[in-house]
Motif scaffolding. Structure first.
Motif, PDB file in Angstrom:
ATOM      1  N   UNK A  77     -10.551   8.349   4.058  1.00 56.57           N
ATOM      2  CA  UNK A  77      -9.450   7.492   3.621  1.00 56.57           C
ATOM      3  C   UNK A  77      -9.984   6.392   2.722  1.00 56.57           C
ATOM      4  N   UNK A  78      -9.254   6.093   1.667  1.00 59.00           N
ATOM      5  CA  UNK A  78      -9.688   5.111   0.674  1.00 59.00           C
ATOM      6  C   UNK A  78      -8.668   3.985   0.594  1.00 59.00           C
ATOM      7  N   UNK A  79      -9.158   2.752   0.702  1.00 58.34           N
ATOM      8  CA  UNK A  79      -8.295   1.583   0.500  1.00 58.34           C
ATOM      9  C   UNK A  79      -9.019   0.597  -0.377  1.00 58.34           C
ATOM     10  N   UNK A  80      -8.254  -0.210  -1.124  1.00 53.53           N
ATOM     11  CA  UNK A  80      -8.852  -1.116  -2.107  1.00 53.53           C
ATOM     12  C   UNK A  80      -8.362  -2.544  -1.912  1.00 53.53           C
ATOM     13  N   UNK A  81      -9.318  -3.449  -2.060  1.00 51.94           N
ATOM     14  CA  UNK A  81      -9.009  -4.883  -2.017  1.00 51.94           C
ATOM     15  C   UNK A  81      -8.918  -5.392  -3.460  1.00 51.94           C
ATOM     16  N   UNK A  82      -7.909  -6.199  -3.791  1.00 47.51           N
ATOM     17  CA  UNK A  82      -6.842  -6.729  -2.918  1.00 47.51           C
ATOM     18  C   UNK A  82      -5.546  -5.938  -2.999  1.00 47.51           C
ATOM     19  N   UNK A  83      -5.598  -4.790  -3.679  1.00 45.16           N
ATOM     20  CA  UNK A  83      -4.367  -4.052  -3.941  1.00 45.16           C
ATOM     21  C   UNK A  83      -3.650  -3.635  -2.668  1.00 45.16           C
ATOM     22  N   UNK A  84      -4.414  -3.155  -1.662  1.00 42.84           N
ATOM     23  CA  UNK A  84      -3.788  -2.627  -0.453  1.00 42.84           C
ATOM     24  C   UNK A  84      -3.683  -3.642   0.674  1.00 42.84           C
ATOM     25  N   UNK A  85      -4.687  -4.481   0.825  1.00 41.18           N
ATOM     26  CA  UNK A  85      -4.700  -5.476   1.909  1.00 41.18           C
ATOM     27  C   UNK A  85      -5.707  -6.553   1.558  1.00 41.18           C
ATOM     28  N   UNK A  86      -5.558  -7.738   2.209  1.00 43.27           N
ATOM     29  CA  UNK A  86      -6.449  -8.860   1.913  1.00 43.27           C
ATOM     30  C   UNK A  86      -7.216  -9.351   3.139  1.00 43.27           C
ATOM     31  N   UNK A  87      -7.074  -8.668   4.275  1.00 49.22           N
ATOM     32  CA  UNK A  87      -7.776  -9.084   5.486  1.00 49.22           C
ATOM     33  C   UNK A  87      -8.605  -7.923   6.013  1.00 49.22           C
ATOM     34  N   UNK A  88      -9.564  -8.266   6.895  1.00 54.12           N
ATOM     35  CA  UNK A  88     -10.408  -7.233   7.492  1.00 54.12           C
ATOM     36  C   UNK A  88      -9.560  -6.244   8.276  1.00 54.12           C
ATOM     37  N   UNK A  89      -8.706  -6.734   9.137  1.00 54.99           N
ATOM     38  CA  UNK A  89      -7.863  -5.847   9.951  1.00 54.99           C
ATOM     39  C   UNK A  89      -6.942  -5.014   9.073  1.00 54.99           C
ATOM     40  N   UNK A  90      -6.368  -5.669   8.050  1.00 59.46           N
ATOM     41  CA  UNK A  90      -5.463  -4.950   7.163  1.00 59.46           C
ATOM     42  C   UNK A  90      -6.153  -3.820   6.424  1.00 59.46           C
ATOM     43  N   UNK A  91      -7.356  -4.086   5.922  1.00 60.28           N
ATOM     44  CA  UNK A  91      -8.108  -3.057   5.199  1.00 60.28           C
ATOM     45  C   UNK A  91      -8.462  -1.885   6.115  1.00 60.28           C
ATOM     46  N   UNK A  92      -8.912  -2.193   7.337  1.00 58.57           N
ATOM     47  CA  UNK A  92      -9.270  -1.127   8.270  1.00 58.57           C
ATOM     48  C   UNK A  92      -8.055  -0.276   8.644  1.00 58.57           C
ATOM     49  N   UNK A  93      -6.906  -0.943   8.848  1.00 58.76           N
ATOM     50  CA  UNK A  93      -5.693  -0.199   9.186  1.00 58.76           C
ATOM     51  C   UNK A  93      -5.286   0.714   8.033  1.00 58.76           C
ATOM     52  N   UNK A  94      -5.355   0.186   6.822  1.00 59.96           N
ATOM     53  CA  UNK A  94      -4.975   0.998   5.658  1.00 59.96           C
ATOM     54  C   UNK A  94      -5.924   2.175   5.474  1.00 59.96           C
ATOM     55  N   UNK A  95      -7.230   1.933   5.605  1.00 56.75           N
ATOM     56  CA  UNK A  95      -8.208   3.002   5.438  1.00 56.75           C
ATOM     57  C   UNK A  95      -8.051   4.059   6.524  1.00 56.75           C
ATOM     58  N   UNK A  96      -7.788   3.598   7.752  1.00 52.01           N
ATOM     59  CA  UNK A  96      -7.596   4.524   8.872  1.00 52.01           C
ATOM     60  C   UNK A  96      -6.371   5.396   8.653  1.00 52.01           C
ATOM     61  N   UNK A  97      -5.275   4.780   8.181  1.00 56.15           N
ATOM     62  CA  UNK A  97      -4.060   5.547   7.896  1.00 56.15           C
ATOM     63  C   UNK A  97      -4.312   6.575   6.796  1.00 56.15           C
ATOM     64  N   UNK A  98      -5.049   6.163   5.761  1.00 53.01           N
ATOM     65  CA  UNK A  98      -5.344   7.086   4.654  1.00 53.01           C
ATOM     66  C   UNK A  98      -6.220   8.236   5.147  1.00 53.01           C
ATOM     67  N   UNK A  99      -7.177   7.956   6.051  1.00 52.66           N
ATOM     68  CA  UNK A  99      -8.054   9.012   6.580  1.00 52.66           C
ATOM     69  C   UNK A  99      -7.229  10.037   7.368  1.00 52.66           C
TER      70      UNK A  99
END
Length: 821
Positions: free
Chosen positions: A510-532
């Motif tokens: 799963x791929x997520x990008x800062x700041x486009x997808x999220x701006x916090x540690x938890x937010x980035x991990x959640x987005x990457x996990x969802x994408x995975x």
């Protein structure tokens, strides 16, 4: 008790000053007889007594900041009124707390307290009568002649107007005519006279008393004195000269030196000691040195200590060490050296330079302890807490720290980064069929393969199980990114040759990008996990970018963006102000404008959330100009109501500079209000200076040419390009609060702040410390020359009306203070 100890005790008991020692639990371990006269408590009664019981609650509360500071290893000096045992009178005292440091730890502190009541009384008399005191009032002159202090008066040119008789005796003069009308350069050695004149000028310039310890000449001999120099101000407020008082503290200096020597002797029994001559050739070593290193004195006498070097430190390390010794006569730190048998070991070492009576190097004394076991234990503890034992990759805890650092850096510098969330497909089958030992071997090999696909600057971590993450710094273009991701997928798809046979797995990423997808540690991990998980649902052995539809919270973020567009017209935004205080004068003529959003449903919204959102949506341009208008109008209002020329610092986003116009609107509005450009300071990030866009550079120059000052926010956490600081003529550097937070307790942060201030001073740039929350932080900043301070110690950010009241109170306090003086 030995004869030497008995003599020392007699000397200490006959000294009029209090001399004592208190341990880290604030229990008395020694006190001389002077304590009986001051507090009515005998030394025997005082031994083991808590310092609070001696001082009383009120005096203990006043002295507590100094006690806390000395227990952190910082020498303290202050003046205090101490009540006498009769409860009817007080003595004005000068107190010094000196830390007792062993093995780098504070064991307790020495206390030296002198009665300076006569000094204070005489200074008050001199202030009241000015330069005519000794000429007109024979009675007061007689008092001063019989004081055990040297007293003098000078005019603004440094000529002596009058002195008391002890001053004549000290200078070896027989009549007042030999001194009156002359300057220091005519009476004393050139270096001493120039220092005296510099002190007088400082006193007249600052209009403040100067208290210092300095060398002087008494009856032809060099002595140490405690000196108080004070400006003389006439009724019209003009400085018309200076007055000074001094008393001999040579005996106290000798006592302090004896205490240091005694401490050194004590330490040598448990620490290794090495002594070299002025040429740094070994002349002595104690038994502890032989025990730690294996070298006997005969093995090393006449050699240079460089024979012990381990090779772990480069030339720059030793150059910095000797530079510190050269400048400050000492060095303290950790170093790796080599024993006689060739073993490498770690030690904590202090090197002190002892100078002769002419100030030239005489001896170098090194004290050190073996801390090898401690370093090994620390490394083991750190590794257990931060490193995955199976793969030797950062674990979840260290990965969280790395990701948080990456978020902060990207936010400050306006950069981007990518987070990959990797999960091995069908890994459970390996454990179920071949066993956990085979599974562990596969995970270790998978970690090596992933690490081999990325740069050394990127972070690869194992979160647990078969989950890995990768932080790709400054890599966000799709073509480059997908090349790396496909390499990882292909590498993990290759056969794994295990001891029990060949195994195959694949990977879903799963791929997520800062700041486009999220701006916090938890937010980035959640987005990457969802994408995975989306990649797994799509058939595995593939990658998927995060999409807004994958997570409801992201949809809420977009809803928040829509709310932000209407926030300005709905009057939900408000500008708060926080004071920026000049440290030396404690005056406030600067403040920072800070935006707040009171959401009708969510309440106060963090700027860390909505400012990036405003940048992404483009609303930042409209909001940024509104903030500037509010700030400029408030500056004019303060000038009208309080008569104060208040400069407001306004943050300007890099996104705002990307627009092709904007500065003209700012400058036109200032003209409309009748304000000069200096009423506003624009705060920018370090990253903006590195922007090679000519439009950005010209717009910044346009503001500078109009008198708008420029401040670099969060300095020290980004690129810190010195060349660009000079090129853009920066006015202020704001030292990031991460460095200010541990001032007084963290030597590394102190060194960084000192370096920033020294560099700024050379470039004629003012410094502002952010996040100041304690008196200790303020004291340290004042001591190392910082110009301004901002933080909760002075005030939290306040709405405009509350901040105006705060300014009014501050100005009134200043007026009241001036009236008292």
């Amino acid at each position: 008790m030995s004869e030497n100890s008995f003599q020392a005790q007699r000397i200490l008991d006959h000294i009029p000053a209090m001399v004592g020692y208190w341990d880290v639990d604030l229990l008395n371990r020694y006190a001389n007889r002077a304590y009986s006269e001051w507090f009515g408590v005998t030394p025997d009664e005082l031994c083991g007594l808590h310092i609070r019981s001696l001082l009383g609650d009120e005096l203990y509360r006043l002295n507590l900041p100094y006690i806390e500071a000395v227990l952190r290893g910082q020498r303290q000096e202050f003046q205090r009124d101490i009540p006498m045992p009769d409860g009817m009178s007080t003595r004005h005292s000068l107190a010094e707390y000196v830390p007792d440091i062993v093995d780098g730890k504070v064991q307790g502190f020495f206390v030296f307290v002198s009665d300076i009541s006569m000094v204070v009384e005489a200074q008050n008399l001199l202030r009241q009568h000015g330069l005519l005191l000794l000429e007109r009032d024979a009675k007061l002159s007689a008092i001063l002649d019989n004081m055990p202090y040297l007293v003098w008066l000078k005019d603004t040119e440094g000529r002596y107007i009058a002195v008391n008789r002890p001053y004549l005796v000290a200078g070896g003069k027989s009549s007042f005519s030999e001194v009156v009308g002359k300057t220091d350069i005519e009476l004393w050695p050139k270096e001493m006279a120039e220092k005296y004149r510099a002190d007088d000028l400082a006193v007249m310039t600052t209009r403040k008393q100067l208290s210092l310890e300095e060398k002087a000449i008494h009856a032809g001999k060099e002595t140490w004195t405690k000196t108080f120099k004070t400006p003389i101000i006439d009724s019209a407020g003009n400085v018309i000269g200076t007055t000074g008082m001094a008393h001999d503290i040579s005996e106290r200096k000798r006592i302090e030196e004896s205490s240091k020597i005694a401490t050194m002797i004590y330490q040598s029994s448990s620490e290794a000691m090495l002594v070299t001559d002025e040429h740094n050739q070994i002349i002595d070593a104690n038994p502890a040195f032989t025990q730690i290193t294996g070298y006997a004195l005969d093995d090393i006498r006449g050699l240079n200590p460089s024979v012990f070097q381990s090779g772990k430190h480069d030339a720059a390390f030793y150059q910095a060490m000797w530079e510190a010794i050269k400048q400050g006569d000492s060095w303290h730190g950790e170093i790796w050296d080599k024993r006689k048998n060739g073993d490498i070991y770690a030690k904590i070492m202090t090197i002190n330079l002892i100078r002769d009576e002419h100030g030239k190097p005489f001896r170098y004394v090194a004290l050190f302890s073996d801390i090898t076991d401690k370093k090994i234990t620390e490394q083991l503890v750190w590794s257990q807490a931060n490193i995955d034992s199976l793969t030797q990759l950062p674990n979840r805890r260290l990965f969280g720290d790395r990701l948080e650092q990456e978020v902060r850096k990207a936010h400050r510098c306006g950069t981007k980064f990518t987070l990959l969330f990797i999960d091995l497909d069908h890994f459970k089958q390996i454990n179920d069929t071949l066993g956990h030992q085979a599974g562990d071997a596969l995970l270790a090999e998978a970690a090596k393969r992933i690490s081999g696909c990325v740069r050394e600057s990127d972070t690869v971590a194992r979160l647990g199980g078969d989950e890995f993450t990768v932080i790709l710094s400054d890599l966000h273009e799709n073509v480059q990114l997908e090349r790396v991701v496909r390499t990882i997928i292909d590498s993990l798809a290759a056969p794994f040759h295990l001891s029990l046979g060949v195994s195959h797995v694949s990977a879903s990423i799963g791929i997520t990008r800062y700041p486009h997808d999220a701006q916090t540690v938890d937010g980035l991990l959640k987005c990457a996990d969802q994408a995975m998980y989306s990649a797994k649902e799509a058939g595995r052995n593939s990658f998927t970018y995060f999409l807004p539809s994958m997570q409801e919270s992201v949809m809420q973020r977009y809803g928040l963006g829509n709310d932000l567009r209407a926030a300005l017209s709905n009057h939900e935004l408000e500008v708060y102000f926080q004071p920026i205080v000049e440290i030396n004068s404690e005056h406030t003529h600067k403040a920072e404008a800070l935006l707040r959003w009171n959401h009708p449903k969510l309440g106060m919204n963090s700027p860390e959330v909505f400012i990036p959102l405003a940048e992404d949506t483009g609303v930042i341009h409209q909001i940024g100009y509104w903030v500037f208008q509010q700030s400029a109008a408030f500056a004019k209002r303060i000038r009208s109501t309080l008569g104060l020329e208040l400069q407001i610092s306004v943050n300007k986003s890099p996104v705002q500079f990307a627009r092709k116009s904007g500065e003209t609107e700012w400058l036109d509005y200032l003209v409309e209000l009748g304000l000069s450009g200096s009423s506003i300071a624009v705060e920018i990030t370090e990253g903006l200076l590195l922007n090679k866009d000519a439009n950005v550079q010209s717009r910044l120059k346009q503001l500078r040419d109009a008198g708008v000052q420029v401040s670099i926010d969060d300095f020290g956490t980004g690129f810190s390009s010195l060349a660009y600081l000079k090129k853009f003529e920066i006015d202020y550097l704001k030292i990031d609060q991460s460095f200010v937070r541990n001032l007084g307790t963290d030597n590394d942060d102190l060194a960084i702040v000192e370096a920033i201030i020294a560099m700024a001073r050379k470039l004629r740039i003012k410094t502002i410390a952010e996040g100041v929350e304690t008196q200790l932080q303020l004291n340290v900043l004042h001591a190392i020359g910082c110009d301004y301070a901002q933080g909760y110690y002075f005030s939290k950010p306040l709405p405009a009306d509350q901040f105006e009241r705060w300014l009014t109170r501050s100005l009134q306090l200043r007026v009241n203070s001036t009236e008292v003086l």
